[in-house]
Design a protein around this motif. Sequence first.
Motif, short mmCIF file in Angstrom:
data_model
loop_
_atom_site.label_atom_id
_atom_site.label_comp_id
_atom_site.label_asym_id
_atom_site.label_seq_id
_atom_site.Cartn_x
_atom_site.Cartn_y
_atom_site.Cartn_z
N GLY A 113 65.73 72.08 71.25
CA GLY A 113 66.13 71.70 69.90
C GLY A 113 66.63 70.26 69.84
O GLY A 113 66.43 69.55 68.86
N HIS A 114 67.29 69.84 70.91
CA HIS A 114 67.79 68.47 71.05
C HIS A 114 67.66 68.11 72.52
O HIS A 114 68.06 68.89 73.38
CB HIS A 114 69.26 68.37 70.64
CG HIS A 114 69.51 68.80 69.23
ND1 HIS A 114 69.55 67.94 68.17
CD2 HIS A 114 69.70 70.05 68.70
CE1 HIS A 114 69.77 68.62 67.04
NE2 HIS A 114 69.85 69.90 67.34
N GLY A 115 67.15 66.92 72.80
CA GLY A 115 67.02 66.48 74.18
C GLY A 115 65.56 66.36 74.58
O GLY A 115 64.66 66.65 73.80
N GLY B 228 63.75 75.70 69.95
CA GLY B 228 64.83 75.52 68.98
C GLY B 228 66.14 75.27 69.73
O GLY B 228 66.13 74.75 70.85
N ASP B 229 67.25 75.67 69.14
CA ASP B 229 68.54 75.37 69.77
C ASP B 229 68.94 76.39 70.84
O ASP B 229 70.09 76.38 71.30
CB ASP B 229 69.64 75.23 68.71
CG ASP B 229 69.60 73.85 68.06
OD1 ASP B 229 68.72 73.05 68.41
OD2 ASP B 229 70.47 73.58 67.20
N LEU B 230 67.98 77.22 71.28
CA LEU B 230 68.26 78.05 72.47
C LEU B 230 68.41 77.16 73.69
O LEU B 230 69.00 77.56 74.70
CB LEU B 230 67.13 79.06 72.70
CG LEU B 230 67.04 80.20 71.66
CD1 LEU B 230 65.72 80.94 71.80
CD2 LEU B 230 68.22 81.15 71.83
N PRO C 205 79.99 74.58 62.32
CA PRO C 205 78.62 74.49 62.81
C PRO C 205 78.05 73.09 62.64
O PRO C 205 78.13 72.52 61.57
CB PRO C 205 77.85 75.49 61.95
CG PRO C 205 78.87 76.47 61.54
CD PRO C 205 80.14 75.68 61.38
N LEU C 206 77.51 72.58 63.67
CA LEU C 206 76.77 71.32 63.70
C LEU C 206 77.62 70.08 63.65
O LEU C 206 77.20 69.04 64.10
CB LEU C 206 75.76 71.25 62.55
CG LEU C 206 74.68 72.30 62.62
CD1 LEU C 206 73.75 72.13 61.45
CD2 LEU C 206 73.90 72.17 63.91
N LEU C 207 78.81 70.18 63.10
CA LEU C 207 79.53 68.93 62.90
C LEU C 207 80.02 68.34 64.21
O LEU C 207 80.28 67.16 64.29
CB LEU C 207 80.69 69.14 61.92
CG LEU C 207 80.19 69.48 60.51
CD1 LEU C 207 81.35 69.69 59.57
CD2 LEU C 207 79.28 68.39 59.98
N LEU D 253 70.75 73.03 59.31
CA LEU D 253 70.07 72.09 58.41
C LEU D 253 69.32 70.98 59.15
O LEU D 253 68.44 70.37 58.57
CB LEU D 253 71.08 71.49 57.42
CG LEU D 253 71.60 72.47 56.36
CD1 LEU D 253 72.66 71.79 55.49
CD2 LEU D 253 70.47 72.99 55.48
N ASP D 254 69.65 70.74 60.40
CA ASP D 254 68.91 69.70 61.13
C ASP D 254 67.53 70.20 61.58
O ASP D 254 66.74 69.44 62.14
CB ASP D 254 69.71 69.17 62.33
CG ASP D 254 70.20 70.26 63.26
OD1 ASP D 254 70.41 71.41 62.80
OD2 ASP D 254 70.38 69.97 64.46
N HIS D 255 67.24 71.48 61.30
CA HIS D 255 65.92 72.06 61.61
C HIS D 255 65.23 72.60 60.36
O HIS D 255 64.05 72.90 60.39
CB HIS D 255 66.09 73.20 62.62
CG HIS D 255 66.75 72.76 63.89
ND1 HIS D 255 66.06 72.49 65.05
CD2 HIS D 255 68.06 72.50 64.16
CE1 HIS D 255 66.91 72.09 65.99
NE2 HIS D 255 68.12 72.09 65.47
N LEU D 256 66.00 72.73 59.29
CA LEU D 256 65.56 73.44 58.08
C LEU D 256 65.49 72.52 56.85
O LEU D 256 64.65 72.70 55.98
CB LEU D 256 66.57 74.57 57.81
CG LEU D 256 66.46 75.40 56.55
CD1 LEU D 256 65.29 76.38 56.70
CD2 LEU D 256 67.76 76.19 56.31
N THR E 56 62.91 77.21 63.29
CA THR E 56 63.42 78.05 64.38
C THR E 56 64.72 78.75 64.01
O THR E 56 65.00 79.84 64.51
CB THR E 56 63.65 77.24 65.67
OG1 THR E 56 64.55 76.15 65.38
CG2 THR E 56 62.33 76.71 66.23
N HIS E 57 65.54 78.10 63.15
CA HIS E 57 66.80 78.74 62.76
C HIS E 57 67.39 78.05 61.54
O HIS E 57 66.81 77.12 61.00
CB HIS E 57 67.78 78.78 63.93
CG HIS E 57 68.21 77.43 64.43
ND1 HIS E 57 67.36 76.58 65.10
CD2 HIS E 57 69.41 76.79 64.36
CE1 HIS E 57 68.01 75.47 65.43
NE2 HIS E 57 69.25 75.56 64.99
N TRP E 58 68.54 78.50 61.13
CA TRP E 58 69.11 78.14 59.84
C TRP E 58 69.89 76.83 59.81
O TRP E 58 70.39 76.44 58.75
CB TRP E 58 69.98 79.28 59.35
CG TRP E 58 71.19 79.61 60.21
CD1 TRP E 58 71.86 78.79 61.06
CD2 TRP E 58 71.88 80.87 60.26
NE1 TRP E 58 72.92 79.44 61.65
CE2 TRP E 58 72.96 80.72 61.18
CE3 TRP E 58 71.71 82.10 59.62
CZ2 TRP E 58 73.85 81.76 61.48
CZ3 TRP E 58 72.59 83.13 59.92
CH2 TRP E 58 73.64 82.96 60.83
ZN ZN Z 1 70.02 71.64 66.11
#
Ligand code: ZN
Length: 330
Positions: free
Chosen positions: A251-253, A215-217, A21-23, A101-104, A97-99
């Motif tokens: 979430g990004h963009g 969020g990342d939706l 995830p995320l990496l 770490l770039d949002h939390l 918005t979700h778990w």
């Molecule tokens: Zn994100």
Amino acid sequence: MTTGRGAGCRQHAAMRLLITPLLTLLLVCGAAQAQQTLAPGVTLLPGGYEAGHQPDGNSLLLKGEGGWLLIDSGRHQAHTAAALAAAGGDVRAVLNTHWHLDHLGGNAWLRSQRPGLQVWASPAVARALAPDGWLDRYRRQLVEAIPSAPAEQAAVMRVDLDLLNQADALRPDHEIKAASALTLLGRRLQVGVETAVSGGDLWVLDSASGTLAAGDLVTLPVPFFDTACPPAWREALARLSAQPFARLVPGHGPVLSHADFERWRTGFNALLDCADQGLHPAACAAVWRSHVEPWLDDAGGARVDGMLGYYFKTLLQAPPEHRERFCRRP
Ligand SMILES: [Zn+2]
């Protein structure tokens, strides 16, 4: 999204093996950006990618009674501090918005600066941080991997480990369990709860300004499928489509209009259809590109094929029993 291609932007392959995830987001990098006023009392602090770091998601600030509500707190202190500064130092509440770490992750530092800060999130955040939840497992993997990792990667991992060692400060004070109308700091919000990108994805529609924080939706340069349930994601996007928003903060963009979002969603559905038909990842990437071209900058555009190729292998065209493995969550 203004991002730059630099010599420092490269894939940390070893880390991607550690935890997916995320990496994969390390594939893209660029500079942090200045805040943008989207409407009166509505400020965007764009996320960013510094070379050799993990990302921060977009943060949205809504001015309420007696202070600001921050939607997503970022990961790095520089991002979170910029969000706090954009609010004149007066962030009263946070909604994650979700778990990821770039949002939390910014919750921890923000609580140290703003005693009494109140945090809202889905129950999935506390589950992920609980013993043997996925963030707790990630923490243990980091503890194991850091001693033998090259210095640069170890430094990146330490950022996340430091955050996860403050799990109590990341956890919400209030859980949002179901779609509901909510008034926070006097702002009327419609909050949706999905299980699409993560085990609990909140989206937030601010009634006064018609601004929807997705969020990342919704993300660029590609949807991030690291922990996604594709069929549920399709349905979540259909619900977003039905909302009366004027602008959508992904979430990004970059910020999208409703029409932009419909184009993005058509691309998303075409991408899944293409994957389901067993077509070659490069052909499906071209389909995706044809829909989202207007919002792809050089750095993002250069990463579409690599990122989608990875997601096709690990999820979208994985053996059938693996494709919907994130659809079965507690
Ligand atoms: Zn994100």
